[in-house]
Design an enzyme around this catalytic site. Structure first.
Site, PDB file in Angstrom:
ATOM      1  CE1 TYR A   1     -11.983   4.098  -9.662  1.00  0.00           C
ATOM      2  CE2 TYR A   1     -14.319   3.764 -10.080  1.00  0.00           C
ATOM      3  CZ  TYR A   1     -13.143   3.377  -9.471  1.00  0.00           C
ATOM      4  OH  TYR A   1     -13.131   2.254  -8.679  1.00  0.00           O
TER       5      TYR A   1
ATOM      6  CB  VAL B   1       0.806   0.957  -8.386  1.00  0.00           C
ATOM      7  CG1 VAL B   1       0.632  -0.151  -7.359  1.00  0.00           C
ATOM      8  CG2 VAL B   1      -0.370   1.934  -8.372  1.00  0.00           C
TER       9      VAL B   1
ATOM     10  CB  ALA C   1     -17.599  -3.081  -2.257  1.00  0.00           C
TER      11      ALA C   1
ATOM     12  CG  ASN D   1      -7.800  -3.533  -4.185  1.00  0.00           C
ATOM     13  OD1 ASN D   1      -8.961  -3.619  -4.581  1.00  0.00           O
ATOM     14  ND2 ASN D   1      -7.465  -2.824  -3.111  1.00  0.00           N
TER      15      ASN D   1
ATOM     16  CG  ASP E   1      -2.185   0.801   1.013  1.00  0.00           C
ATOM     17  OD1 ASP E   1      -3.257   0.179   0.898  1.00  0.00           O
ATOM     18  OD2 ASP E   1      -2.107   2.047   0.927  1.00  0.00           O
TER      19      ASP E   1
END
Length: 265
Positions: free
Chosen positions: A173, A81, A206, A107, A52
């Site tokens: 997005y 990332v 979610a 993710n 992370d």
């Protein structure tokens, strides 16, 4: 008869579906889909390297998971990332920690809400670099590792239903997640040459604490109304589908994007 608004799924116990396998999970600190996936993988017998960009939350997550599942099965390394050097370091660390790599869960993603007419180049590029380019960097690293090991492997990317469905304020997005879907399909064809599989999940809603902080109650309520069960998904419900795609039960699936959603048709 139970109304749909009262429906709640029961947590599914582990069945050893990933026993002994080594996995990398990005953006796995905290209570979101990444954190839920790390927990489900451990419950299914895997060994995990969580990463992370939020170092404090990452250390807290590592400590909590190691206390519960054993320090030998949980390692953590910070990784942004958007930085290729950090991505390479993460995959080298994971390969050394577990004598090779079997599964990679991409993710990491970044959202936000902005009308296109007001969106800056910087906002567009930042979402693209984390959500799409970051997935590209980690998928590339995974496929190189799988090819060189000669034993194949599995990648599961986290996309979104907005890659298919329009939503105002989400152009950056949605474009990034649609790109993740296309990347998944193309990577799957190439990976098949050396026995690797690449699939994706596309969740709708979610809910977790971080999402609640960056999204208005009005938007969340509107999205919830579109769900057939009258509620949002729990992060672990998305993680369950990721477990399936990472397991041998999905051995003939590659290049697929699996919707994890109860949105009305």
């Amino acid at each position: 008869m139970i109304g749909v608004e009262e429906f709640r799924a029961e947590y599914v116990p582990g069945h050893g579906l990933l026993a002994g396998r080594g996995a990398v999970i990005t953006a796995a600190a905290g209570a979101g889909i990444g954190g839920a996936t790390a927990r489900r993988f451990l419950e299914e017998g895997a060994r995990v390297v969580i990463s992370d960009a939020h170092i404090r939350r990452l250390k807290e997550s590592e400590r909590a998971l190691a206390d519960e599942f054993g320090a030998d099965r949980v390692h953590a390394l910070p990784c942004d990332v958007t930085d290729e050097t950090q991505v390479q370091a993460l995959f080298a660390f994971a390969a050394e920690a577990y004598d090779g790599l079997d599964i990679v869960i991409n993710n990491a993603g970044l959202g936000g809400t902005s009308e296109l007419v007001d969106m800056t180049d910087e906002a567009w590029s930042k979402v693209m670099d984390v959500t799409l380019n970051g997935t590209f960097r980690c998928t590339r690293a995974a496929l190189r590792a799988f090819r060189d090991s000669g034993r194949g492997g599995i990648v599961v990317n986290n996309a979104s239903v907005v890659g298919w469905r329009a939503q105002t304020g989400q152009a950056h997005y949605a474009a990034a997640k649609a790109g993740v879907m296309a990347l998944t399909r193309c990577a799957a064809l190439e990976a098949a040459q050396f026995g690797a599989r690449v699939n994706a999940v596309a969740p709708s809603l979610a809910l977790h604490p971080h999402l609640a902080k960056v999204t208005s109650e009005e938007i969340l309520a509107d999205l919830t109304r579109k769900e057939a069960f009258g509620r949002h998904a729990e992060p672990w419900e998305v993680a369950n589908v990721i477990v399936f795609l990472a397991s041998r039960y999905s051995s003939y699936m590659t290049g697929e994007v699996v919707s994890v959603s109860s949105q009305r048709a």
